[in-house]
Design a protein around this motif. Structure first.
Motif, PDB file in Angstrom:
ATOM      1  N   UNK A  98      39.686  44.189  45.729  1.00 51.23           N
ATOM      2  CA  UNK A  98      39.795  42.725  45.723  1.00 51.23           C
ATOM      3  C   UNK A  98      39.115  42.150  44.488  1.00 51.23           C
ATOM      4  N   UNK A  99      37.970  42.712  44.119  1.00 49.40           N
ATOM      5  CA  UNK A  99      37.280  42.252  42.918  1.00 49.40           C
ATOM      6  C   UNK A  99      38.060  42.540  41.652  1.00 49.40           C
ATOM      7  N   UNK A 100      38.692  43.695  41.607  1.00 50.59           N
ATOM      8  CA  UNK A 100      39.514  44.068  40.453  1.00 50.59           C
ATOM      9  C   UNK A 100      40.706  43.119  40.331  1.00 50.59           C
ATOM     10  N   UNK A 101      41.332  42.795  41.448  1.00 48.88           N
ATOM     11  CA  UNK A 101      42.464  41.867  41.420  1.00 48.88           C
ATOM     12  C   UNK A 101      42.040  40.470  40.989  1.00 48.88           C
ATOM     13  N   UNK A 102      40.845  40.055  41.407  1.00 46.65           N
ATOM     14  CA  UNK A 102      40.334  38.743  40.982  1.00 46.65           C
ATOM     15  C   UNK A 102      40.149  38.704  39.471  1.00 46.65           C
ATOM     16  N   UNK A 103      39.644  39.789  38.901  1.00 46.42           N
ATOM     17  CA  UNK A 103      39.486  39.843  37.450  1.00 46.42           C
ATOM     18  C   UNK A 103      40.845  39.863  36.754  1.00 46.42           C
ATOM     19  N   UNK A 104      41.812  40.499  37.378  1.00 44.64           N
ATOM     20  CA  UNK A 104      43.155  40.531  36.790  1.00 44.64           C
ATOM     21  C   UNK A 104      43.775  39.137  36.777  1.00 44.64           C
ATOM     22  N   UNK A 105      43.574  38.401  37.852  1.00 45.45           N
ATOM     23  CA  UNK A 105      44.112  37.046  37.910  1.00 45.45           C
ATOM     24  C   UNK A 105      43.461  36.163  36.849  1.00 45.45           C
ATOM     25  N   UNK A 106      42.156  36.289  36.679  1.00 41.99           N
ATOM     26  CA  UNK A 106      41.452  35.531  35.644  1.00 41.99           C
ATOM     27  C   UNK A 106      41.947  35.929  34.258  1.00 41.99           C
ATOM     28  N   UNK A 107      42.138  37.228  34.064  1.00 38.69           N
ATOM     29  CA  UNK A 107      42.634  37.748  32.787  1.00 38.69           C
ATOM     30  C   UNK A 107      43.989  37.111  32.443  1.00 38.69           C
ATOM     31  N   UNK A 108      44.877  37.060  33.418  1.00 37.52           N
ATOM     32  CA  UNK A 108      46.209  36.485  33.185  1.00 37.52           C
ATOM     33  C   UNK A 108      46.123  34.996  32.883  1.00 37.52           C
ATOM     34  N   UNK A 109      45.257  34.284  33.608  1.00 39.33           N
ATOM     35  CA  UNK A 109      45.132  32.848  33.413  1.00 39.33           C
ATOM     36  C   UNK A 109      44.575  32.520  32.030  1.00 39.33           C
ATOM     37  N   UNK A 110      43.518  33.218  31.641  1.00 40.51           N
ATOM     38  CA  UNK A 110      42.870  32.929  30.360  1.00 40.51           C
ATOM     39  C   UNK A 110      43.770  33.256  29.171  1.00 40.51           C
ATOM     40  N   UNK A 111      44.623  34.240  29.326  1.00 42.97           N
ATOM     41  CA  UNK A 111      45.494  34.660  28.221  1.00 42.97           C
ATOM     42  C   UNK A 111      46.921  34.131  28.371  1.00 42.97           C
ATOM     43  N   UNK A 112      47.085  33.245  29.360  1.00 46.62           N
ATOM     44  CA  UNK A 112      48.383  32.619  29.601  1.00 46.62           C
ATOM     45  C   UNK A 112      49.494  33.665  29.782  1.00 46.62           C
ATOM     46  N   UNK A 113      49.178  34.683  30.567  1.00 49.11           N
ATOM     47  CA  UNK A 113      50.138  35.733  30.908  1.00 49.11           C
ATOM     48  C   UNK A 113      50.733  35.408  32.276  1.00 49.11           C
ATOM     49  N   UNK A 114      52.008  35.535  32.411  1.00 49.21           N
ATOM     50  CA  UNK A 114      52.650  35.323  33.706  1.00 49.21           C
ATOM     51  C   UNK A 114      52.086  36.349  34.697  1.00 49.21           C
ATOM     52  N   UNK A 115      51.473  35.917  35.795  1.00 54.43           N
ATOM     53  CA  UNK A 115      50.902  36.872  36.756  1.00 54.43           C
ATOM     54  C   UNK A 115      51.900  37.920  37.237  1.00 54.43           C
ATOM     55  N   UNK A 116      53.173  37.550  37.292  1.00 46.25           N
ATOM     56  CA  UNK A 116      54.208  38.497  37.736  1.00 46.25           C
ATOM     57  C   UNK A 116      54.265  39.711  36.808  1.00 46.25           C
ATOM     58  N   UNK A 117      53.939  39.500  35.528  1.00 48.74           N
ATOM     59  CA  UNK A 117      53.962  40.617  34.582  1.00 48.74           C
ATOM     60  C   UNK A 117      52.972  41.695  34.994  1.00 48.74           C
ATOM     61  N   UNK A 118      51.842  41.280  35.554  1.00 45.64           N
ATOM     62  CA  UNK A 118      50.859  42.253  36.033  1.00 45.64           C
ATOM     63  C   UNK A 118      51.230  42.763  37.424  1.00 45.64           C
ATOM     64  N   UNK A 119      51.653  41.869  38.297  1.00 47.09           N
ATOM     65  CA  UNK A 119      51.971  42.261  39.672  1.00 47.09           C
ATOM     66  C   UNK A 119      53.115  43.258  39.734  1.00 47.09           C
ATOM     67  N   UNK A 120      54.030  43.181  38.778  1.00 50.48           N
ATOM     68  CA  UNK A 120      55.178  44.089  38.759  1.00 50.48           C
ATOM     69  C   UNK A 120      55.049  45.182  37.694  1.00 50.48           C
ATOM     70  N   UNK A 121      53.862  45.315  37.126  1.00 49.68           N
ATOM     71  CA  UNK A 121      53.641  46.351  36.111  1.00 49.68           C
ATOM     72  C   UNK A 121      53.671  47.738  36.745  1.00 49.68           C
ATOM     73  N   UNK A 122      54.214  48.695  36.015  1.00 45.09           N
ATOM     74  CA  UNK A 122      54.297  50.085  36.466  1.00 45.09           C
ATOM     75  C   UNK A 122      53.721  50.997  35.387  1.00 45.09           C
ATOM     76  N   UNK A 123      53.173  52.114  35.803  1.00 44.73           N
ATOM     77  CA  UNK A 123      52.724  53.101  34.821  1.00 44.73           C
ATOM     78  C   UNK A 123      53.901  53.875  34.253  1.00 44.73           C
ATOM     79  N   UNK A 124      54.955  53.981  35.037  1.00 49.94           N
ATOM     80  CA  UNK A 124      56.180  54.659  34.613  1.00 49.94           C
ATOM     81  C   UNK A 124      57.305  54.090  35.461  1.00 49.94           C
ATOM     82  N   UNK A 125      58.522  54.047  34.925  1.00 50.90           N
ATOM     83  CA  UNK A 125      59.611  53.386  35.655  1.00 50.90           C
ATOM     84  C   UNK A 125      59.846  53.879  37.075  1.00 50.90           C
TER      85      UNK A 125
END
Length: 246
Positions: A98-125
């Motif tokens: 939960x803490x890691x996800x909170x940091x990810x959300x902050x990361x996306x907000x501060x860098x104006x990244x669409x949160x979906x880009x992280x939520x749907x990110x994959x290490x491999x297809x």
């Protein structure tokens, strides 16, 4: 108390395994009742190898079954309950996630990244995306705990389309496993569990193997993959974030 048998641990962190008791810089003395109180000593290297042959199989077995040691250098064997080996581990790692996800959300907000880009990110297809990794981690924490406690596996109807929804899923899982009675886990190490009943993949497995060889590895795989996905995508997190409070 019934539970999981733990190996004896020396202060140095090495494991007392009967025929491998020597560690560098540490001298170990074992009084074997099967040898007339004879004291066996071992250090590392050649002394340790000689010790293996001198004691013999019978003496090693007796040493494991009931030895006398300096309590300042070794911890006595103990038993770990199935509840202690499962629920606290799930709670610690889910809270950390939960803490890691909170940091990810902050990361996306501060860098104006669409949160979906992280939520749907994959290490491999061919791997699941972040949101699915979190969902499966929660599912394993809840289902493993439920089966060991003899409770019904919980169903979760919430979504996974946002960081907020993932946090609610984690909260719901933590609330469920935190509400299970520790006494309900007693004896579950001997209980037979049926996985995927009525399907071609049906499997019967004992409770201890289910937790240690299946449930925990599956859970850690998905928690670790979620962490790796976010770190790979630039979220500033480290081992401390992965482990959480302990």
């Amino acid at each position: 108390m019934a539970g999981l048998a733990l190996p004896v641990v020396m202060e140095s962190g090495s494991r007392f395994a009967g025929d491998d008791v020597g560690v560098a810089g540490l001298r170990v003395a074992i009084v074997c009742s099967g040898s007339g109180g004879m004291v066996h000593q071992a250090t590392s290297g050649c002394d340790r190898d000689r010790h293996r042959h001198d004691i013999g199989a019978d003496c090693r077995a007796r040493a494991l079954g009931g030895y006398h040691a300096d309590p300042t250098s070794m911890e006595l064997p103990m038993s770990l309950s199935m509840h202690a080996a499962s629920v606290p581990v799930f709670r610690q790692m889910l809270a950390a996630l939960a803490g890691v996800l909170a940091k990810a959300e902050t990361h996306a907000s501060e860098r104006k990244i669409d949160p979906v880009a992280l939520l749907q990110a994959r290490l491999f297809p061919d791997m699941f995306p972040l949101a699915r990794q979190v969902q499966i981690a929660c599912d394993f924490a809840g289902s493993v705990s439920a089966r060991l406690a003899g409770a019904e596996v919980p169903a979760y109807d919430g979504g996974d389309a946002s960081f907020a929804e993932l946090q609610r899923r984690i909260d719901a899982t933590l609330a469920f496993i935190g509400g299970l009675d520790a006494a309900a886990f007693e004896g579950s190490e001997q209980r037979e569990l049926v996985l995927r009943p009525g399907t071609p993949k049906e499997r019967r497995i004992g409770g201890q193997a289910y937790l240690l060889a299946y449930g925990l590895p599956q859970f850690f795989f998905h928690v670790t993959t979620a962490y790796d996905l976010l770190r790979h995508n630039g979220v500033e997190i480290g081992k401390k974030d992965f482990m959480g409070a302990y």
